[in-house]
Scaffold this motif. Structure first.
Motif, mmCIF file in Angstrom:
data_model
loop_
_atom_site.group_PDB
_atom_site.id
_atom_site.type_symbol
_atom_site.label_atom_id
_atom_site.label_comp_id
_atom_site.label_asym_id
_atom_site.label_seq_id
_atom_site.Cartn_x
_atom_site.Cartn_y
_atom_site.Cartn_z
ATOM 1 N N SER A 15 4.590 6.262 -4.691
ATOM 2 C CA SER A 15 5.887 7.347 -5.620
ATOM 3 C C SER A 15 6.305 6.245 -6.605
ATOM 4 O O SER A 15 7.181 6.266 -7.424
ATOM 5 N N GLY A 16 6.275 4.844 -6.291
ATOM 6 C CA GLY A 16 7.145 3.744 -6.835
ATOM 7 C C GLY A 16 6.425 2.530 -7.033
ATOM 8 O O GLY A 16 5.712 2.630 -7.571
ATOM 9 N N ARG A 17 7.523 1.739 -6.242
ATOM 10 C CA ARG A 17 6.911 -0.059 -7.029
ATOM 11 C C ARG A 17 5.588 -0.342 -6.119
ATOM 12 O O ARG A 17 4.920 -0.921 -6.802
ATOM 13 N N GLY A 18 5.228 -0.070 -5.390
ATOM 14 C CA GLY A 18 3.356 0.379 -4.651
ATOM 15 C C GLY A 18 2.998 -1.051 -4.061
ATOM 16 O O GLY A 18 2.042 -1.680 -4.316
ATOM 17 N N SER A 19 4.271 -2.076 -3.528
ATOM 18 C CA SER A 19 3.566 -3.728 -2.955
ATOM 19 C C SER A 19 2.823 -3.279 -1.393
ATOM 20 O O SER A 19 1.735 -3.867 -1.657
ATOM 21 N N ASN A 20 2.796 -2.290 -0.564
ATOM 22 C CA ASN A 20 1.879 -1.974 0.025
ATOM 23 C C ASN A 20 0.657 -1.396 -0.782
ATOM 24 O O ASN A 20 -0.471 -2.026 0.213
ATOM 25 N N MET A 21 0.784 -1.074 -1.420
ATOM 26 C CA MET A 21 -0.403 -0.988 -2.383
ATOM 27 C C MET A 21 -1.245 -1.577 -2.654
ATOM 28 O O MET A 21 -2.561 -1.701 -2.774
ATOM 29 N N LEU A 93 -1.395 6.044 2.553
ATOM 30 C CA LEU A 93 0.013 6.872 2.092
ATOM 31 C C LEU A 93 0.886 5.599 1.803
ATOM 32 O O LEU A 93 0.965 4.597 3.208
ATOM 33 N N ALA A 94 1.308 5.489 1.048
ATOM 34 C CA ALA A 94 2.210 3.925 0.864
ATOM 35 C C ALA A 94 3.127 4.250 -0.325
ATOM 36 O O ALA A 94 3.894 3.871 -0.971
ATOM 37 N N GLY A 95 4.143 4.385 0.492
ATOM 38 C CA GLY A 95 5.881 4.509 -0.210
ATOM 39 C C GLY A 95 5.355 5.646 -0.880
ATOM 40 O O GLY A 95 6.065 6.221 -1.863
ATOM 41 N N PHE A 96 4.910 6.504 -0.320
ATOM 42 C CA PHE A 96 4.619 8.495 -1.502
ATOM 43 C C PHE A 96 5.409 9.627 -0.456
ATOM 44 O O PHE A 96 5.849 9.546 0.252
ATOM 45 N N ASN A 114 -0.270 6.423 7.483
ATOM 46 C CA ASN A 114 0.799 6.080 6.985
ATOM 47 C C ASN A 114 1.945 4.529 7.216
ATOM 48 O O ASN A 114 1.129 4.113 8.395
ATOM 49 N N ILE A 115 2.565 4.291 6.317
ATOM 50 C CA ILE A 115 3.751 2.804 6.923
ATOM 51 C C ILE A 115 5.042 3.465 6.994
ATOM 52 O O ILE A 115 5.183 3.901 5.712
ATOM 53 N N HIS A 116 5.831 3.154 7.639
ATOM 54 C CA HIS A 116 7.020 3.233 8.129
ATOM 55 C C HIS A 116 8.319 2.153 8.121
ATOM 56 O O HIS A 116 7.931 1.571 9.514
ATOM 57 N N PRO A 117 9.128 1.795 7.733
ATOM 58 C CA PRO A 117 9.657 0.590 7.417
ATOM 59 C C PRO A 117 10.703 0.637 9.230
ATOM 60 O O PRO A 117 11.765 0.614 8.779
ATOM 61 N N SER A 118 10.226 1.258 10.113
ATOM 62 C CA SER A 118 10.761 1.418 11.480
ATOM 63 C C SER A 118 9.886 1.219 12.385
ATOM 64 O O SER A 118 8.710 1.283 12.544
ATOM 65 N N ILE A 177 11.216 -6.878 6.969
ATOM 66 C CA ILE A 177 10.229 -6.358 7.497
ATOM 67 C C ILE A 177 9.324 -5.690 6.394
ATOM 68 O O ILE A 177 7.777 -5.255 6.804
ATOM 69 N N LEU A 178 9.496 -5.527 5.171
ATOM 70 C CA LEU A 178 8.234 -5.626 4.115
ATOM 71 C C LEU A 178 7.154 -6.547 3.981
ATOM 72 O O LEU A 178 5.734 -6.036 4.409
ATOM 73 N N ALA A 179 7.728 -7.777 4.195
ATOM 74 C CA ALA A 179 6.747 -8.575 4.103
ATOM 75 C C ALA A 179 5.637 -8.026 5.436
ATOM 76 O O ALA A 179 4.089 -9.103 5.751
HETATM 77 C C1 GRF Z 1 8.248 0.959 2.934
HETATM 78 O O1 GRF Z 1 9.447 0.619 2.995
HETATM 79 C C2 GRF Z 1 7.056 1.462 3.509
HETATM 80 O O2 GRF Z 1 7.278 1.040 4.701
HETATM 81 C C3 GRF Z 1 7.770 3.275 2.716
HETATM 82 O O3 GRF Z 1 8.773 3.033 1.468
HETATM 83 C C4 GRF Z 1 8.227 1.597 0.892
HETATM 84 C C5 GRF Z 1 7.862 1.605 0.137
HETATM 85 O O4 GRF Z 1 7.431 0.491 -1.085
HETATM 86 N N1 GRF Z 1 7.542 4.288 3.353
HETATM 87 P P1 GRF Z 1 6.085 0.238 -1.730
HETATM 88 O O5 GRF Z 1 5.804 0.896 -2.665
HETATM 89 O O6 GRF Z 1 5.084 -0.206 -0.782
HETATM 90 O O7 GRF Z 1 6.806 -1.759 -2.521
#
Ligand code: GRF
Length: 224
Positions: A15-21, A93-96, A114-118, A177-179
């Protein structure tokens, strides 16, 4: 002669920046990684990650949620069509940022992560980092899990622990955490796609002798 693993056609939803993607796309460029990214699908045309993926030559279908006027079931059906039309058999799912209907989630059961930041089950939902700081916890992290109908409640595949430091701001903690997210998401996906682990009812079952090795040290050397 080395045998290359079978690559599973994979759609990444953003849905956004997509760094995990980006981290997953980069990892999947390696012939040894079992994902083949066939599409990056967004619910909004102006997600920054869409432009990045498009430049990389990836298919970038947009299923714009605003065209569905709150009809989640119809949105999810369109999403499902976009995923299947791209040939994907696995969903990342990567920030969806859309809640998915139980029907959609159930139809991808065991094949959607999915990935979640906690460190789930703590701090489900939004504003994770602000709530971590307010709670005064000293360790946070990130979690990769299978997706189930209840939000952020799916069986856990991998986690990484990250320290919360004195004076942390939300964005400093989020960056740290993102790293870690970028480090654990590609190998966690590989573990599922290579059948090292699988969803079995309500738990993740690992093949004998296999487990997730977190690449992030849990303890700072100066404490030990
Ligand atoms: C990440 O922190 C992820 O864990 C969460 O949303 C954020 C998405 O960041 N679900 P990005 O778009 O992958 O940069």
């Amino acid at each position: 002669m080395t045998t290359r693993p079978h690559k599973t056609p994979t759609a990444i939803l953003i849905s956004g920046r997509g760094s995990n993607m980006q981290a997953v796309v980069a990892a999947a460029d390696d012939p040894a990684h079992p994902a083949q990214v066939v599409s990056v699908i967004s619910n909004t045309p102006d997600a920054a990650g869409v432009a990045w993926a498009h430049e990389r030559g990836l298919e970038t279908p947009v299923v714009d949620h605003r065209e569905f006027r709150g009809d989640r079931a119809r949105f999810d059906r369109a999403l499902d069509t976009a995923i299947r039309e791209s040939g994907a058999e696995f969903v990342v799912l990567a920030g969806f940022m859309r809640l998915l209907t139980p029907e959609f989630v159930t139809s991808w059961s065991g094949r959607m992560v999915n990935i979640h930041p906690s460190l789930l089950p703590a701090f489900k939902g939004l504003d994770t980092h602000a709530r971590c700081l307010a709670a005064g916890i000293r360790i946070s992290g990130c979690t990769v899990h299978f997706v189930v109908p209840e939000m952020d409640a799916g069986p856990i595949i991998a986690q990484a622990a990250v320290p919360v430091l004195q004076g942390d701001t939300e964005s400093a903690l989020a960056d740290r955490i993102l790293a870690a997210e970028h480090q654990i998401y590609p190998p966690a996906i590989a573990a599922v796609l290579s059948s090292d682990c699988a969803l079995d009812g309500k738990e993740v079952v690992w093949k004998k002798g296999r487990s997730f090795q977190t690449p992030v040290p849990m303890f700072s050397p100066h404490i030990l």
